[in-house]
Scaffold this motif. Structure first.
Motif, mmCIF file in Angstrom:
data_model
loop_
_atom_site.group_PDB
_atom_site.id
_atom_site.type_symbol
_atom_site.label_atom_id
_atom_site.label_comp_id
_atom_site.label_asym_id
_atom_site.label_seq_id
_atom_site.Cartn_x
_atom_site.Cartn_y
_atom_site.Cartn_z
ATOM 1 N N LEU A 130 6.763 16.181 -7.925
ATOM 2 C CA LEU A 130 7.913 15.411 -8.373
ATOM 3 C C LEU A 130 9.063 16.312 -8.815
ATOM 4 N N LEU A 131 8.740 17.445 -9.427
ATOM 5 C CA LEU A 131 9.801 18.370 -9.824
ATOM 6 C C LEU A 131 10.515 18.939 -8.601
ATOM 7 N N GLN A 132 9.755 19.240 -7.554
ATOM 8 C CA GLN A 132 10.380 19.724 -6.333
ATOM 9 C C GLN A 132 11.256 18.641 -5.699
ATOM 10 N N ALA A 133 10.772 17.417 -5.739
ATOM 11 C CA ALA A 133 11.584 16.301 -5.238
ATOM 12 C C ALA A 133 12.850 16.137 -6.069
ATOM 13 N N ALA A 134 12.725 16.348 -7.390
ATOM 14 C CA ALA A 134 13.885 16.220 -8.276
ATOM 15 C C ALA A 134 14.932 17.286 -7.978
ATOM 16 N N ARG A 135 14.482 18.509 -7.765
ATOM 17 C CA ARG A 135 15.439 19.581 -7.441
ATOM 18 C C ARG A 135 16.224 19.232 -6.173
ATOM 19 N N SER A 136 15.514 18.714 -5.189
ATOM 20 C CA SER A 136 16.167 18.336 -3.939
ATOM 21 C C SER A 136 17.101 17.149 -4.147
ATOM 22 N N ALA A 137 16.649 16.157 -4.913
ATOM 23 C CA ALA A 137 17.446 14.948 -5.123
ATOM 24 C C ALA A 137 18.739 15.246 -5.870
ATOM 25 N N LEU A 138 18.688 16.140 -6.842
ATOM 26 C CA LEU A 138 19.874 16.438 -7.637
ATOM 27 C C LEU A 138 20.988 17.063 -6.803
ATOM 28 N N ARG A 139 20.619 17.743 -5.732
ATOM 29 C CA ARG A 139 21.647 18.368 -4.884
ATOM 30 C C ARG A 139 22.524 17.321 -4.206
#
Length: 281
Positions: A130-139
């Motif tokens: 989920l943290l990796q997904a969050a990093r991608s989503a924030l971009r």
């Protein structure tokens, strides 16, 4: 709505947080009622494979832990998010920003000795997936300033940044960027339930100072809740259900080293405990 769709649970404490998440559900929303009275509303999250269930638990970590345990055993989701508002603990974390919990601290455990209070903290880490997904989503989130940082959790409403409790948080949990009340209870329940992705996402509604009440009255909670809900939806658009990889469209398949083993049997296809209540949006 197909009950064989993979389920993700989004937990909230306050009505303003619940409403912000519910606004992202599709037109077909149904209410499920557990035999013990707990209620969730479910709908399709557009653009994803997720069946999203949102619940309003009320305030406090103990309450959050108990009801999260019940909901996880009932719906058997693949992932759980706690989404809501929080107070900022850092000068560079502004009202309207969103803090995504890389760690969640339970801050009130400790031992009292003649020499003073010695903290015995507990900590839970956010799911790497989920943290990796969050990093991608924030971009791709326009108008959202996000921070992937630790979050402090305690059953205290902090409105004085110069209080002894505020100094304790600063001294003992210096890397915490936000403070709230329920996250530790929810992620602890997720931890003991087994293999389950969990993450806390908090929109900043105040600076945990004497101006908190006036900021809340000015609509800061509504804005912060909306920002947190927007980020949560962005995360779920990036986070794919386990076993759903399509080699033609996703680089999460086995040939890329993706982990598609579902230890929880996370597709919700069992009987619903309680009754379903159809509701218009």
């Amino acid at each position: 709505m197909s009950q064989t769709s993979p389920t993700v649970v989004v937990l909230t404490a306050l009505a303003v947080e619940y409403d912000a998440v519910r606004a992202h559900l599709g037109d077909e929303i149904e209410e499920l009622v557990h035999e013990d009275g707990t209620r969730v509303e479910c709908g399709r999250l557009a653009g994803t494979d997720w069946r999203l269930a949102v619940a309003e638990l009320g305030e406090g970590a103990v309450n959050a832990s108990a009801l999260t345990t019940q909901i996880l055993g009932w719906l058997r989701p693949q992932a759980v998010l706690f989404v809501g508002v929080a107070g900022s603990l850092k000068e560079d974390v502004d009202v309207g920003d969103v803090v995504i919990g890389t760690k969640v601290y339970a801050v009130q455990g400790g031992k009292v000795t003649p020499e003073g209070f010695h903290a015995r903290p507990e900590v839970w880490h956010g799911s790497n997936r989920l943290l990796q997904a969050a990093r991608s989503a924030l971009r791709g989130q326009n108008g959202v300033r996000g921070h992937l940082k630790p979050i402090a959790c305690g059953d205290v409403v902090l409105t004085d940044e110069k209080s002894a409790f505020a100094e304790f948080i600063k001294h003992t949990y210096d890397d915490a960027n936000a403070i709230e009340m329920e996250g530790a209870g929810a992620v602890h329940a997720a931890h003991v339930s087994g293999q389950l992705d969990a993450l806390v996402i908090r929109g900043i509604s105040d600076r945990a100072n004497p101006e908190k009440s006036s900021e809340d009255k000015g609509g800061s909670q509504e804005r912060a809740a909306a920002q947190a809900a927007s980020v949560a939806v962005g995360v779920l658009r990036k986070h794919r259900p386990r076993g759903s990889g399509d080699s033609a469209t996703s680089k999460e398949g086995p040939q890329y080293g993706g982990d598609h083993i579902d230890f929880r049997g996370g597709v919700f296809n069992g009987p619903v405990i309680g009754k379903r209540v159809d509701r218009d949006r």
